[in-house]
Design a protein around this motif. Structure first.
Motif, PDB file in Angstrom:
ATOM      1  N   GLU A 182     -12.322 -15.208   5.548  1.00 24.31           N
ATOM      2  CA  GLU A 182     -12.863 -15.366   6.897  1.00 24.31           C
ATOM      3  C   GLU A 182     -14.365 -15.575   6.975  1.00 24.31           C
ATOM      4  OE1 GLU A 182     -11.212 -13.187  10.041  1.00 24.31           O
ATOM      5  OE2 GLU A 182      -9.331 -12.934   8.953  1.00 24.31           O
ATOM      6  N   GLN A 216      -8.822 -16.808  10.314  1.00 23.90           N
ATOM      7  CA  GLN A 216      -8.167 -16.653  11.625  1.00 23.90           C
ATOM      8  C   GLN A 216      -8.532 -17.823  12.513  1.00 23.90           C
ATOM      9  OE1 GLN A 216      -8.099 -13.050  14.108  1.00 23.90           O
ATOM     10  NE2 GLN A 216      -8.838 -12.010  12.262  1.00 23.90           N
ATOM     11  N   VAL A 232       3.072  -5.102   2.550  1.00 27.20           N
ATOM     12  CA  VAL A 232       2.452  -5.897   3.622  1.00 27.20           C
ATOM     13  C   VAL A 232       2.387  -7.382   3.282  1.00 27.20           C
ATOM     14  CG1 VAL A 232       1.125  -3.949   4.537  1.00 27.20           C
ATOM     15  CG2 VAL A 232       0.063  -5.460   2.880  1.00 27.20           C
ATOM     16  N   ASN A 274      -4.804 -11.652  12.887  1.00 32.73           N
ATOM     17  CA  ASN A 274      -5.225 -10.337  12.459  1.00 32.73           C
ATOM     18  C   ASN A 274      -4.079  -9.534  11.867  1.00 32.73           C
ATOM     19  OD1 ASN A 274      -7.118  -8.289  12.548  1.00 32.73           O
ATOM     20  ND2 ASN A 274      -7.761  -8.999  14.587  1.00 32.73           N
ATOM     21  N   GLY A 275      -4.280  -8.983  10.679  1.00 37.48           N
ATOM     22  CA  GLY A 275      -3.250  -8.107  10.119  1.00 37.48           C
ATOM     23  C   GLY A 275      -2.079  -8.819   9.474  1.00 37.48           C
ATOM     24  N   ALA A 276      -2.151 -10.136   9.332  1.00 35.79           N
ATOM     25  CA  ALA A 276      -1.039 -10.892   8.740  1.00 35.79           C
ATOM     26  C   ALA A 276      -0.892 -10.627   7.240  1.00 35.79           C
ATOM     27  CB  ALA A 276      -1.242 -12.384   8.980  1.00 35.79           C
ATOM     28  N   GLY A 277      -1.955 -10.103   6.620  1.00 35.16           N
ATOM     29  CA  GLY A 277      -1.895  -9.815   5.179  1.00 35.16           C
ATOM     30  C   GLY A 277      -2.747 -10.751   4.347  1.00 35.16           C
ATOM     31  N   LYS A 278      -3.619 -11.489   4.972  1.00 34.48           N
ATOM     32  CA  LYS A 278      -4.410 -12.504   4.270  1.00 34.48           C
ATOM     33  C   LYS A 278      -5.401 -11.873   3.289  1.00 34.48           C
ATOM     34  CE  LYS A 278      -6.115 -14.226   8.126  1.00 34.48           C
ATOM     35  NZ  LYS A 278      -5.681 -13.112   9.005  1.00 34.48           N
ATOM     36  N   THR A 279      -6.114 -10.848   3.763  1.00 34.36           N
ATOM     37  CA  THR A 279      -7.086 -10.174   2.894  1.00 34.36           C
ATOM     38  C   THR A 279      -6.373  -9.522   1.715  1.00 34.36           C
ATOM     39  OG1 THR A 279      -8.520  -9.737   4.772  1.00 34.36           O
ATOM     40  CG2 THR A 279      -8.841  -8.331   2.845  1.00 34.36           C
ATOM     41  N   THR A 280      -5.247  -8.906   2.002  1.00 33.45           N
ATOM     42  CA  THR A 280      -4.464  -8.245   0.959  1.00 33.45           C
ATOM     43  C   THR A 280      -4.047  -9.256  -0.112  1.00 33.45           C
ATOM     44  OG1 THR A 280      -3.671  -6.662   2.605  1.00 33.45           O
ATOM     45  CG2 THR A 280      -2.397  -6.834   0.564  1.00 33.45           C
ATOM     46  N   TYR A 283       0.898  -1.156   0.000  1.00 31.86           N
ATOM     47  CA  TYR A 283       0.000   0.000   0.000  1.00 31.86           C
ATOM     48  C   TYR A 283       0.933   1.201   0.000  1.00 31.86           C
ATOM     49  CZ  TYR A 283      -3.650  -3.289   1.401  1.00 31.86           C
ATOM     50  OH  TYR A 283      -4.531  -4.338   1.447  1.00 31.86           O
TER      51      TYR A 283
HETATM   52  P1  ATP Z   1      -7.622  -9.325   9.158  1.00 33.76           P
HETATM   53  O1  ATP Z   1      -7.860 -10.697   9.556  1.00 33.76           O
HETATM   54  O2  ATP Z   1      -7.632  -8.352  10.307  1.00 33.76           O
HETATM   55  O3  ATP Z   1      -8.424  -8.854   7.972  1.00 33.76           O
HETATM   56  P2  ATP Z   1      -5.452  -9.793   7.378  1.00 33.76           P
HETATM   57  O4  ATP Z   1      -4.513 -10.893   7.631  1.00 33.76           O
HETATM   58  O5  ATP Z   1      -6.497 -10.021   6.348  1.00 33.76           O
HETATM   59  O6  ATP Z   1      -6.095  -9.313   8.718  1.00 33.76           O
HETATM   60  P3  ATP Z   1      -4.823  -7.425   5.901  1.00 33.76           P
HETATM   61  O7  ATP Z   1      -6.206  -6.862   6.045  1.00 33.76           O
HETATM   62  O8  ATP Z   1      -4.423  -7.924   4.586  1.00 33.76           O
HETATM   63  O9  ATP Z   1      -4.571  -8.543   6.983  1.00 33.76           O
HETATM   64  O10 ATP Z   1      -3.811  -6.302   6.378  1.00 33.76           O
HETATM   65  C1  ATP Z   1      -2.391  -6.455   6.339  1.00 33.76           C
HETATM   66  C2  ATP Z   1      -1.709  -5.159   6.708  1.00 33.76           C
HETATM   67  O11 ATP Z   1      -1.966  -4.187   5.711  1.00 33.76           O
HETATM   68  C3  ATP Z   1      -2.208  -4.562   8.009  1.00 33.76           C
HETATM   69  O12 ATP Z   1      -1.091  -4.050   8.700  1.00 33.76           O
HETATM   70  C4  ATP Z   1      -3.123  -3.441   7.586  1.00 33.76           C
HETATM   71  O13 ATP Z   1      -3.144  -2.415   8.521  1.00 33.76           O
HETATM   72  C5  ATP Z   1      -2.520  -3.006   6.279  1.00 33.76           C
HETATM   73  N1  ATP Z   1      -3.523  -2.477   5.350  1.00 33.76           N
HETATM   74  C6  ATP Z   1      -4.664  -3.102   4.962  1.00 33.76           C
HETATM   75  N2  ATP Z   1      -5.358  -2.350   4.095  1.00 33.76           N
HETATM   76  C7  ATP Z   1      -4.653  -1.217   3.922  1.00 33.76           C
HETATM   77  C8  ATP Z   1      -4.831  -0.019   3.147  1.00 33.76           C
HETATM   78  N3  ATP Z   1      -5.884   0.125   2.345  1.00 33.76           N
HETATM   79  N4  ATP Z   1      -3.879   0.923   3.229  1.00 33.76           N
HETATM   80  C9  ATP Z   1      -2.800   0.778   4.024  1.00 33.76           C
HETATM   81  N5  ATP Z   1      -2.557  -0.320   4.773  1.00 33.76           N
HETATM   82  C10 ATP Z   1      -3.464  -1.296   4.727  1.00 33.76           C
END
Ligand code: ATP
Length: 237
Positions: free
Chosen positions: A162, A194, A20, A40-46, A15
């Motif tokens: 999730e 998660q 990430v 949480n926040g591991a980057g899975k959604t990304t 980003y």
């Molecule tokens: P969760 O289970 O909470 O959704 P996750 O494993 O899916 O967590 P992501 O949502 O991919 O994790 O987020 C990974 C990192 O990227 C986090 O540190 C988050 O703060 C950051 N992040 C997510 N979306 C954005 C964005 N649009 N801009 C900047 N940083 C972002």
């Protein structure tokens, strides 16, 4: 050896300047149910958004033997990729059946009719509630509707972000049971969770994602026995 259905190679996502997802590689074989677990926040959604084409990524994303890395979202959908997002994103003011029909908007009327009947037979709860507004469904029903709507596109690979989020344990079991049932129809599944315990129960293969990188992979039985992971994700005992 035939290529995996989904073959993600050295994918990184940022980003702005903040990377990430770091150099992630993973595979989903045809017909498999693969899970990526992580906190949480591991980057899975990304990562899922990058595979779907919602976010730009570095690296290679192979799907059905083609490099789709620079292919637009629309074409990835046509190729058979489908994502059920974490927020489920239903049309709250529309009936269950209309939400389903929207999921199949690319299909002919006849195809939509057959597909909707197949979905109703697998998810009878949706049939019972076909005229109810989506916004008034329970959390579990909403997740089922989000999955049903995705299936209307007849995907080759169904990716779920999730699906257990916010659901009671009993409902999580119902939803995951639907996933194992779906797999028998030939749909391949990439499940991001998660809730490691529930995901490892249904998966054929698992990846652990921590701080944007894959730190471990193997059979769900192996992952479930790793003492460090047991402590971090599975709770003690
Ligand atoms: P969760 O289970 O909470 O959704 P996750 O494993 O899916 O967590 P992501 O949502 O991919 O994790 O987020 C990974 C990192 O990227 C986090 O540190 C988050 O703060 C950051 N992040 C997510 N979306 C954005 C964005 N649009 N801009 C900047 N940083 C972002």
């Amino acid at each position: 050896m035939t290529a995996a259905l989904l073959d993600v190679q050295n994918v990184s996502v940022a980003y702005g300047r903040a990377e990430v997802v770091h150099d992630v590689s993973l595979k989903v074989e045809q017909g498999a149910l693969v899970t990526v677990i992580g906190a949480n926040g591991a980057g899975k959604t990304t990562l899922l958004n990058a595979i779907m084409g919602l976010l730009k990524a570095r690296g290679r994303i192979g799907f059905r033997g083609e490099d789709v890395s620079s292919v637009m979202l629309e074409s990835r959908v046509k190729a058979g990729l489908c994502l059920v997002p974490e927020r489920r994103e239903l049309f709250a003011d529309m009936a269950v059946e209309d939400n389903l029909l929207l999921g199949g908007f690319r299909r002919s009327r006849a195809e939509r009719k057959t597909t909707i009947e197949e979905i109703y037979s697998r998810l009878p709860r949706l049939k019972e509630r076909r005229v109810q507004l989506a916004g008034t469904l329970s959390g579990g029903e909403r997740q089922m509707l989000a999955m049903g709507r995705a299936l209307m596109a007849r995907p080759t690979l169904l990716m779920l972000d999730e699906p257990s989020l916010g659901l009671a344990p009993r409902i999580v079991r119902d939803v995951f049971h639907i996933l194992t049932d779906l797999r028998t129809t030939g749909v391949s599944i990439l499940l991001v969770e998660q809730n490691a315990r529930a995901a490892l129960e249904v998966a054929d293969y698992a990846y652990v994602m921590e701080l944007g990188a894959i730190t471990k992979q193997g059979s769900p039985a192996d992952i479930a026995q790793d003492p460090r992971l047991v402590e971090s994700y599975l709770g003690l005992g």
